[in-house]
Motif scaffolding. Structure first.
Motif, short mmCIF file in Angstrom:
data_model
loop_
_atom_site.label_atom_id
_atom_site.label_comp_id
_atom_site.label_asym_id
_atom_site.label_seq_id
_atom_site.Cartn_x
_atom_site.Cartn_y
_atom_site.Cartn_z
N LYS A 103 10.62 2.61 -7.37
CA LYS A 103 9.18 2.40 -7.21
C LYS A 103 8.88 1.45 -6.06
CE LYS A 103 8.39 1.43 -11.59
NZ LYS A 103 7.69 1.05 -12.85
N PHE A 104 9.70 0.41 -5.93
CA PHE A 104 9.47 -0.53 -4.83
C PHE A 104 9.71 0.13 -3.49
CE2 PHE A 104 11.48 -3.52 -1.83
CZ PHE A 104 10.37 -4.30 -1.53
N ALA A 105 10.80 0.90 -3.37
CA ALA A 105 11.12 1.54 -2.09
C ALA A 105 10.04 2.54 -1.68
CB ALA A 105 12.48 2.23 -2.19
N ILE A 106 9.64 3.41 -2.61
CA ILE A 106 8.62 4.41 -2.30
C ILE A 106 7.26 3.74 -2.09
CG2 ILE A 106 7.43 6.47 -3.13
CD1 ILE A 106 9.93 7.20 -4.67
N GLY A 107 6.93 2.75 -2.94
CA GLY A 107 5.65 2.07 -2.81
C GLY A 107 5.52 1.34 -1.49
N LEU A 108 6.60 0.68 -1.05
CA LEU A 108 6.56 -0.03 0.22
C LEU A 108 6.40 0.95 1.38
CD1 LEU A 108 6.82 -2.65 1.83
CD2 LEU A 108 9.31 -2.38 1.76
N TYR A 109 7.09 2.07 1.29
CA TYR A 109 6.97 3.09 2.36
C TYR A 109 5.54 3.63 2.43
CZ TYR A 109 7.44 7.52 4.80
OH TYR A 109 7.27 8.58 5.67
N LEU A 110 4.96 3.94 1.27
CA LEU A 110 3.58 4.44 1.25
C LEU A 110 2.59 3.38 1.76
CD1 LEU A 110 3.40 6.41 -2.12
CD2 LEU A 110 3.36 7.35 0.20
N ALA A 111 2.83 2.13 1.39
CA ALA A 111 1.93 1.06 1.85
C ALA A 111 1.98 0.93 3.37
CB ALA A 111 2.32 -0.25 1.18
N LEU A 112 3.18 0.96 3.94
CA LEU A 112 3.30 0.89 5.41
C LEU A 112 2.67 2.10 6.07
CD1 LEU A 112 6.99 -0.40 5.65
CD2 LEU A 112 4.92 -1.71 6.11
N LEU A 113 2.82 3.27 5.43
CA LEU A 113 2.26 4.50 6.01
C LEU A 113 0.73 4.48 5.96
CD1 LEU A 113 2.98 7.31 7.16
CD2 LEU A 113 2.87 8.19 4.81
N LEU A 114 0.18 4.06 4.82
CA LEU A 114 -1.28 4.04 4.67
C LEU A 114 -1.92 2.91 5.45
CD1 LEU A 114 -1.56 4.80 0.85
CD2 LEU A 114 -2.02 6.36 2.74
N ASN A 115 -1.13 1.96 5.91
CA ASN A 115 -1.67 0.86 6.71
C ASN A 115 -1.83 1.24 8.17
OD1 ASN A 115 -2.57 -1.90 6.77
ND2 ASN A 115 -0.68 -2.41 7.87
N GLU A 116 -1.25 2.36 8.56
CA GLU A 116 -1.36 2.83 9.94
C GLU A 116 -2.69 3.57 10.13
OE1 GLU A 116 0.76 2.14 12.31
OE2 GLU A 116 2.15 1.08 10.98
N ASN A 117 -3.10 3.69 11.38
CA ASN A 117 -4.29 4.46 11.72
C ASN A 117 -3.97 5.94 11.67
OD1 ASN A 117 -5.94 2.19 12.18
ND2 ASN A 117 -5.12 1.96 14.26
N MET A 118 -4.55 6.63 10.71
CA MET A 118 -4.28 8.05 10.53
C MET A 118 -5.54 8.72 10.00
SD MET A 118 -1.84 7.54 7.17
CE MET A 118 -1.41 9.24 7.13
N PRO A 119 -5.68 10.03 10.25
CA PRO A 119 -6.88 10.72 9.77
C PRO A 119 -6.90 10.83 8.24
CG PRO A 119 -5.32 12.27 10.74
CD PRO A 119 -4.81 10.89 11.05
N PHE A 120 -8.10 10.81 7.68
CA PHE A 120 -8.30 10.94 6.23
C PHE A 120 -7.58 9.83 5.45
CE2 PHE A 120 -8.16 15.27 8.05
CZ PHE A 120 -9.49 15.62 7.90
N LYS A 121 -7.53 8.64 6.04
CA LYS A 121 -6.80 7.54 5.41
C LYS A 121 -7.44 7.14 4.09
CE LYS A 121 -6.87 3.60 7.51
NZ LYS A 121 -6.56 2.51 8.50
N ALA A 122 -8.76 7.09 4.03
CA ALA A 122 -9.44 6.69 2.79
C ALA A 122 -9.18 7.70 1.67
CB ALA A 122 -10.93 6.54 3.05
N MET A 123 -9.22 8.99 2.02
CA MET A 123 -8.97 10.01 1.01
C MET A 123 -7.53 9.96 0.51
SD MET A 123 -9.60 14.13 1.26
CE MET A 123 -8.24 14.36 2.42
N LEU A 124 -6.60 9.71 1.41
CA LEU A 124 -5.19 9.62 1.01
C LEU A 124 -4.96 8.43 0.09
CD1 LEU A 124 -3.41 10.48 4.38
CD2 LEU A 124 -3.60 11.92 2.34
#
Length: 319
Positions: A103-124
């Motif tokens: 959970k920590f490994a996947i959660g940290l990866y998702l947090a870093l990914l969602l912290n980047e500028n990307m389209p539909f970030k709020a929906m994701l």
């Protein structure tokens, strides 16, 4: 008489000397206590009292419908020689360690990914929260259907692709059952870790990354020397809660397997419920619950000492 008539009337009442209670009400040092008093009463009533009652019951031979008498350490001596209890301890430690790490490994990866500028970030970000907001029992029933021995969608798909000929008995095999409940817990717990770490990432100043990039730092170096040190306190708190929630998990296991097959997925929480409520032996069930306390305290102390060590290092570096 004239002197008396000319005397002014002030209308003031005699000043009353302030009592101890008046000083306590007006003292600002007591203000925090008054605000904390309702929460303190709530914790004492619904946490401290049940905990103390559970400790007392573990030293008795109480059963449902019978208060029981004091028998000392007999319940704990019985558990010491109970192989099923030690199997539940092993299952709990395995379940907690593997699930929390993934959970920590996947959660940290998702947090870093969602912290980047990307389209539909709020929906994701909203979609990531779905597994966490769905009630645990509904999630467990969904996974129970997915891993069903006869109607599993996974077995059906693999048979359609010609990869297997018979259905996989996911919840009837020891190894498969443990893997399935761990997978279900990871699916439910990753959003909590990811969103909390994402909130911590939002507090990191972008100027730090800009300065590191100008100095030629790579992505790994920015994470190693900027993100991770600043995120350490958040990681400690998040992982402490994650470990506590996973270690005491009951609903997911009970709804999916009820501790089976052959006690392979029994956690200490589910075994305590089975012995105390279903079996009616309250004293033994309370003893199993109390046996969880040292593990939970160890997890809390590890996190606390880690934070204290981090503060000491920061103070040393500032000097």
């Amino acid at each position: 008489m004239a002197d008396i008539a000319l005397e002014p009337r002030t209308g003031r009442r005699p000043i009353r000397e302030a009592t101890t209670w008046d000083q306590i009400r007006a003292n600002r040092n007591w203000l925090g206590f008054w605000f904390m008093l309702p929460a303190m009463a709530f914790l004492i009533l619904f946490l401290a009292y049940p905990l103390g009652l559970g400790v007392w019951i573990s030293f008795t031979d109480a059963r449902i419908g019978r208060p029981g008498v004091f028998i000392g350490m007999e319940n704990y001596e019985w558990l010491w020689g109970d192989s099923i209890f030690w199997l539940s301890v092993f299952n709990t430690l395995l379940y907690t360690t593997v699930a929390s790490a993934i959970k920590f490994a996947i959660g940290l990866y998702l947090a870093l990914l969602l912290n980047e500028n990307m389209p539909f970030k709020a929906m994701l970000r909203a979609l990531v929260l779905i597994p966490f907001i769905v009630p645990t029992v509904l999630s467990a029933l969904a996974f129970w259907w997915i891993f069903d021995s006869q109607f599993s969608i996974i077995s059906w798909s693999l048979k359609q692709m010609g990869l297997i000929t018979d259905n996989i008995n996911f919840l009837g095999d020891v190894a498969w059952a443990r893997a399935c409940v761990i997978f279900a817990n990871i699916w439910r717990g990753v959003p909590f870790v990811a969103i909390t770490l994402l909130a911590g990432l939002q507090t990191v100043s972008p100027s730090l990354y800009e300065a590191a990039t100008l100095d030629g730092a790579t992505s790994w170096q920015r994470f190693r020397f900027i993100t991770y040190p600043l995120l350490t306190p958040i990681i400690a708190v998040v992982m402490t809660f994650s470990v506590l929630f996973t270690f005491t998990d009951f609903q997911l296991i009970w709804a999916m397997t009820r501790g089976g097959p052959v006690n392979a997925t029994h956690l200490m929480a589910t075994l305590s419920y089975q012995r105390a409520i279903i079996g009616g032996v309250l004293g033994e069930g309370a003893a199993i619950s109390n046996a969880m306390i040292p593990f939970l305290l160890a997890a809390i102390m590890i996190s606390w000492f880690g934070l204290q060590r981090r503060k000491w290092q920061q103070g040393e570096n500032n000097d």
